[in-house]
Design a protein around this motif. Structure first.
Motif, PDB file in Angstrom:
ATOM      1  N   ILE A  95       0.855  -1.182   0.000  1.00 25.24           N
ATOM      2  CA  ILE A  95       0.000   0.000   0.000  1.00 25.24           C
ATOM      3  C   ILE A  95       0.894   1.235   0.000  1.00 25.24           C
ATOM      4  N   ILE A  96       0.539   2.197  -0.837  1.00 26.04           N
ATOM      5  CA  ILE A  96       1.192   3.508  -0.859  1.00 26.04           C
ATOM      6  C   ILE A  96       0.134   4.498  -0.391  1.00 26.04           C
ATOM      7  N   THR A  97       0.435   5.221   0.675  1.00 26.04           N
ATOM      8  CA  THR A  97      -0.537   6.145   1.240  1.00 26.04           C
ATOM      9  C   THR A  97       0.165   7.384   1.767  1.00 26.04           C
ATOM     10  N   GLY A  98      -0.551   8.487   1.820  1.00 24.95           N
ATOM     11  CA  GLY A  98       0.040   9.705   2.365  1.00 24.95           C
ATOM     12  C   GLY A  98      -0.656  10.930   1.845  1.00 24.95           C
ATOM     13  N   ARG A  99       0.088  12.042   1.877  1.00 27.03           N
ATOM     14  CA  ARG A  99      -0.420  13.294   1.339  1.00 27.03           C
ATOM     15  C   ARG A  99       0.673  13.963   0.535  1.00 27.03           C
ATOM     16  N   THR A 100       0.258  14.708  -0.451  1.00 32.37           N
ATOM     17  CA  THR A 100       1.232  15.401  -1.299  1.00 32.37           C
ATOM     18  C   THR A 100       1.773  16.613  -0.558  1.00 32.37           C
ATOM     19  N   THR A 101       2.823  17.190  -1.096  1.00 34.23           N
ATOM     20  CA  THR A 101       3.272  18.496  -0.632  1.00 34.23           C
ATOM     21  C   THR A 101       2.306  19.539  -1.168  1.00 34.23           C
ATOM     22  N   GLY A 102       2.499  20.780  -0.750  1.00 36.11           N
ATOM     23  CA  GLY A 102       1.793  21.881  -1.408  1.00 36.11           C
ATOM     24  C   GLY A 102       2.305  21.978  -2.832  1.00 36.11           C
ATOM     25  N   VAL A 103       1.826  22.932  -3.559  1.00 37.22           N
ATOM     26  CA  VAL A 103       2.215  23.084  -4.960  1.00 37.22           C
ATOM     27  C   VAL A 103       3.689  23.451  -5.059  1.00 37.22           C
ATOM     28  N   ILE A 104       4.394  22.811  -5.988  1.00 33.87           N
ATOM     29  CA  ILE A 104       5.759  23.210  -6.311  1.00 33.87           C
ATOM     30  C   ILE A 104       5.773  23.716  -7.745  1.00 33.87           C
ATOM     31  N   ARG A 105       6.576  24.692  -7.985  1.00 35.84           N
ATOM     32  CA  ARG A 105       6.644  25.332  -9.303  1.00 35.84           C
ATOM     33  C   ARG A 105       7.819  24.743 -10.066  1.00 35.84           C
ATOM     34  N   LEU A 106       7.551  24.248 -11.251  1.00 37.97           N
ATOM     35  CA  LEU A 106       8.603  23.710 -12.106  1.00 37.97           C
ATOM     36  C   LEU A 106       8.778  24.612 -13.303  1.00 37.97           C
ATOM     37  N   GLY A 107       9.969  24.778 -13.724  1.00 40.03           N
ATOM     38  CA  GLY A 107      10.251  25.604 -14.887  1.00 40.03           C
ATOM     39  C   GLY A 107      11.751  25.789 -14.977  1.00 40.03           C
ATOM     40  N   THR A 108      12.148  26.867 -15.554  1.00 40.58           N
ATOM     41  CA  THR A 108      13.578  27.079 -15.750  1.00 40.58           C
ATOM     42  C   THR A 108      14.284  27.524 -14.483  1.00 40.58           C
ATOM     43  N   THR A 109      13.546  28.010 -13.477  1.00 39.19           N
ATOM     44  CA  THR A 109      14.210  28.538 -12.289  1.00 39.19           C
ATOM     45  C   THR A 109      14.055  27.675 -11.047  1.00 39.19           C
ATOM     46  N   VAL A 110      13.129  26.733 -11.040  1.00 36.94           N
ATOM     47  CA  VAL A 110      12.896  25.928  -9.847  1.00 36.94           C
ATOM     48  C   VAL A 110      13.022  24.455 -10.197  1.00 36.94           C
ATOM     49  N   GLY A 111      13.785  23.710  -9.416  1.00 34.06           N
ATOM     50  CA  GLY A 111      13.963  22.282  -9.653  1.00 34.06           C
ATOM     51  C   GLY A 111      13.128  21.468  -8.682  1.00 34.06           C
ATOM     52  N   HIS A 112      13.324  20.156  -8.712  1.00 32.05           N
ATOM     53  CA  HIS A 112      12.620  19.269  -7.809  1.00 32.05           C
ATOM     54  C   HIS A 112      13.492  18.070  -7.500  1.00 32.05           C
ATOM     55  N   ARG A 113      13.134  17.337  -6.458  1.00 32.03           N
ATOM     56  CA  ARG A 113      13.910  16.180  -6.016  1.00 32.03           C
ATOM     57  C   ARG A 113      13.066  14.917  -6.175  1.00 32.03           C
ATOM     58  N   LEU A 114      13.641  13.917  -6.776  1.00 28.84           N
ATOM     59  CA  LEU A 114      12.997  12.620  -6.905  1.00 28.84           C
ATOM     60  C   LEU A 114      13.952  11.553  -6.394  1.00 28.84           C
ATOM     61  N   ILE A 115      13.418  10.403  -6.063  1.00 27.15           N
ATOM     62  CA  ILE A 115      14.277   9.280  -5.709  1.00 27.15           C
ATOM     63  C   ILE A 115      14.843   8.718  -6.997  1.00 27.15           C
ATOM     64  N   ILE A 116      16.147   8.671  -7.100  1.00 26.61           N
ATOM     65  CA  ILE A 116      16.808   8.098  -8.270  1.00 26.61           C
ATOM     66  C   ILE A 116      17.683   6.971  -7.759  1.00 26.61           C
ATOM     67  N   GLU A 117      17.489   5.808  -8.306  1.00 21.44           N
ATOM     68  CA  GLU A 117      18.191   4.637  -7.829  1.00 21.44           C
ATOM     69  C   GLU A 117      19.149   4.131  -8.897  1.00 21.44           C
ATOM     70  N   LYS A 118      20.350   3.808  -8.488  1.00 21.06           N
ATOM     71  CA  LYS A 118      21.333   3.235  -9.405  1.00 21.06           C
ATOM     72  C   LYS A 118      20.941   1.777  -9.659  1.00 21.06           C
ATOM     73  N   ILE A 119      20.868   1.424 -10.912  1.00 22.78           N
ATOM     74  CA  ILE A 119      20.517   0.053 -11.287  1.00 22.78           C
ATOM     75  C   ILE A 119      21.778  -0.629 -11.803  1.00 22.78           C
TER      76      ILE A 119
END
Length: 125
Positions: A95-119
């Motif tokens: 089960i995956i459960t939870g709540r999102t963050t508030g709104v994040i702005r994506l574009g040329t000036t704001v980045g974001h963080r994701l889980i990136i796993e080495k395969i």
């Protein structure tokens, strides 16, 4: 992805981050992390689609796809709750459960963080 306005250098998009740990099944959990995708309007409110792949644990990983619940609150601080099951892998689901963050702005000036796993490719003997 929804294009909201034109920023310097390209379109600006607004999404929510989702991340956490799956439920404990067969003695292990997986991490998950993704951004919401499409906005689905509904009776003056909205929800989002999302999809992702968990990290590897106990020799396997799970994919998942779903929709958030309707927005809670309005404006840039609104969020969404979610609860779904992963696909079956190694004979079980999480089960995956939870709540999102508030709104994040994506574009040329704001980045974001994701889980990136080495395969790594391993040779089976």
């Amino acid at each position: 992805m929804v294009k909201i306005s034109q920023g310097e250098g390209g379109p600006v998009q607004f999404r929510h981050r989702m991340e956490g740990l799956t439920s404990l099944v067969q003695g292990h959990r997986h991490s998950f992390g993704n951004l919401t995708d499409l906005v689905i309007p509904e009776d003056g409110r909205h929800r989002h689609t999302f999809r992702g792949i968990t990290t590897t644990a106990d020799g396997h990983r799970h994919t998942y796809t779903g929709q958030t619940g309707l927005n809670i609150g309005t404006g840039p601080n609104h969020f969404h709750r979610f609860r779904i099951m992963t696909n079956v892998a190694d004979g079980h689901r999480h089960i995956i459960t939870g709540r999102t963050t508030g709104v994040i702005r994506l574009g040329t000036t704001v980045g974001h963080r994701l889980i990136i796993e080495k395969i790594e490719r391993q040779r089976v003997k």
